[in-house]
Scaffold this active site. Structure first.
Site, PDB file in Angstrom:
ATOM      1  N   GLU A  14       0.823  -1.218   0.000  1.00 11.48           N
ATOM      2  CA  GLU A  14       0.000   0.000   0.000  1.00 11.48           C
ATOM      3  C   GLU A  14       0.860   1.272   0.000  1.00 11.48           C
ATOM      4  OE1 GLU A  14      -1.311   1.719   3.520  1.00 11.48           O
ATOM      5  OE2 GLU A  14      -0.869   0.002   4.801  1.00 11.48           O
ATOM      6  N   LYS A 144      -3.487  -1.642  14.381  1.00 11.55           N
ATOM      7  CA  LYS A 144      -2.818  -0.561  15.098  1.00 11.55           C
ATOM      8  C   LYS A 144      -3.291  -0.446  16.538  1.00 11.55           C
ATOM      9  CE  LYS A 144      -3.450   1.403  11.459  1.00 11.55           C
ATOM     10  NZ  LYS A 144      -4.012   2.349  10.532  1.00 11.55           N
TER      11      LYS A 144
HETATM   12  N1  PSU Z   1      -0.442   0.838   9.018  1.00 14.92           N
HETATM   13  C1  PSU Z   1       0.597   1.668   9.266  1.00 14.92           C
HETATM   14  N2  PSU Z   1       0.488   2.970   8.891  1.00 14.92           N
HETATM   15  C2  PSU Z   1      -0.618   3.424   8.218  1.00 14.92           C
HETATM   16  C3  PSU Z   1      -1.700   2.536   7.934  1.00 14.92           C
HETATM   17  C4  PSU Z   1      -1.540   1.274   8.378  1.00 14.92           C
HETATM   18  O1  PSU Z   1       1.606   1.260   9.820  1.00 14.92           O
HETATM   19  O2  PSU Z   1      -0.628   4.586   7.845  1.00 14.92           O
HETATM   20  C5  PSU Z   1      -2.888   3.002   7.128  1.00 14.92           C
HETATM   21  C6  PSU Z   1      -3.392   1.833   6.276  1.00 14.92           C
HETATM   22  O3  PSU Z   1      -3.364   2.244   4.942  1.00 14.92           O
HETATM   23  C7  PSU Z   1      -4.795   1.583   6.748  1.00 14.92           C
HETATM   24  C8  PSU Z   1      -5.205   2.955   7.165  1.00 14.92           C
HETATM   25  O4  PSU Z   1      -5.598   1.044   5.743  1.00 14.92           O
HETATM   26  O5  PSU Z   1      -4.033   3.444   7.850  1.00 14.92           O
HETATM   27  C9  PSU Z   1      -6.449   2.936   8.019  1.00 14.92           C
HETATM   28  O6  PSU Z   1      -6.949   4.228   8.101  1.00 14.92           O
HETATM   29  P1  PSU Z   1      -8.424   4.498   8.673  1.00 14.92           P
HETATM   30  O7  PSU Z   1      -8.334   4.145  10.117  1.00 14.92           O
HETATM   31  O8  PSU Z   1      -8.638   5.978   8.441  1.00 14.92           O
HETATM   32  O9  PSU Z   1      -9.355   3.637   7.882  1.00 14.92           O
END
Ligand code: PSU
Ligand code: MN
Length: 289
Positions: A14, A144
């Site tokens: 990604e 996370k």
């Molecule tokens: N994992 C990381 N850093 C990130 C992300 C994941 O170490 O920046 C990103 C991924 O792309 C994941 C997104 O899909 O954060 C999720 O964001 P949200 O909670 O806004 O859906």
């Protein structure tokens, strides 16, 4: 759409982590390191992003740098049509990258941590829905630590996402291998991952095989420390009125600040560790080059 890889041999990566999750120039550098690791194992790296409304599967370094330098919007699967119609630069989250991987036939996707259910106010990532829809192997160091992990794991169950621990029976909490949440499925080898994936096809499980891979021991940060920094970061987010898709990048950068960069280093290392495992899975699935 530009596709520069053989989907059967590819591992997709990604770009939200490149453009928003990690600071400049660590984002691009980490992506390149992950690509080298994937190649080293005999698979093809496919970093996914959108430039001027064109989907690129297998971005070059200069293209990733354009995302960072010209600016790009963080998009999930539902925002892909908008980004294309409006000729935007866009970095793809887990959900958007999975969707594009599916369209081109890539079966293995590597990320750092999936999105999930946030704490407090209603905020649930599209990542969970996308995981329920695409049968592919997704490698992640859990979810996370800024999330409500227990609820996230429950939603994954509800959505029939096949969550297996790689050499662990614990759902990893991103920066630490411990979360206190037990898993009921564990594998010890890449061959077992492939075996389960093949059975998923036969019994028509339509969602993902989420392989949760704990951060390597030497880079692990105690769960309690992360929780402490997370609470502090959440208070700051509240104070500055950070909302929507800004929340995740904001919290991650604050936690990195509070930890004197320790979480940043952990994030980079777990990404590399996941790239290594993802490449091994892709090769074992029968797509080695
Ligand atoms: N994992 C990381 N850093 C990130 C992300 C994941 O170490 O920046 C990103 C991924 O792309 C994941 C997104 O899909 O954060 C999720 O964001 P949200 O909670 O806004 O859906
Ligand atoms: Mn959200």
């Amino acid at each position: 759409m530009v596709v520069r890889v053989d989907p059967k041999k590819a591992v997709s990566l990604e770009t939200t982590v490149v453009a928003h999750g990690l600071p400049k120039p660590i984002g691009v550098n980490t992506a390149i390191e992950m690509e080298r690791i994937v190649e080293g194992e005999g698979a093809q790296p496919a970093t996914v992003g959108i430039l001027n409304g064109e989907i690129i599967v297998g971005m070059r370094k200069e293209e990733m740098e354009r995302l960072v330098n010209e600016g790009s919007v963080k998009i999930g699967a539902r925002e892909i049509p908008y980004a294309l119609a409006k000729s935007l630069n866009a970095d793809t989250t887990v959900s958007a990258t999975m969707r594009i991987s599916k369209i081109v036939g890539i079966r293995v996707f590597v990320t750092g941590g999936i999105g999930g259910v946030h704490r407090g106010k209603y905020d649930v990532s599209q990542d969970l829905v996308e995981l329920s829809k695409n049968r592919m192997v997704v490698i992640s160091a859990g979810a996370k630590s800024i999330l409500d992990l227990r609820t996230t794991v429950e939603v994954l169950e509800t959505l029939e996402v096949v969550v297996v621990g790689y050499r662990t029976d614990e759902f990893p909490a991103f920066y630490s291998s411990f979360s206190g949440i037990k898993l009921n499925m564990k594998v010890d080898t890449v061959e077992e991952v492939v075996e389960i994936f093949k059975w998923m096809e036969k019994v028509d499980i339509g969602g993902a095989l989420l392989v949760v891979n704990p951060i390597p021991k030497e880079y692990e940060i105690p769960f309690e420390d992360v929780q402490k920094w997370t609470l502090k970061a959440e208070m700051e987010a509240e104070r500055f009125g950070v909302k929507g898709k800004e929340v995740t990048p904001f919290l991650l950068s604050k936690i990195s600040e509070f930890s004197d960069g320790k979480t940043l280093m952990a994030n980079v290392e777990l990404l590399k560790n996941n790239a290594f495992l993802g490449a091994k899975v892709a090769v074992a699935l029968g797509g080695g080059s």
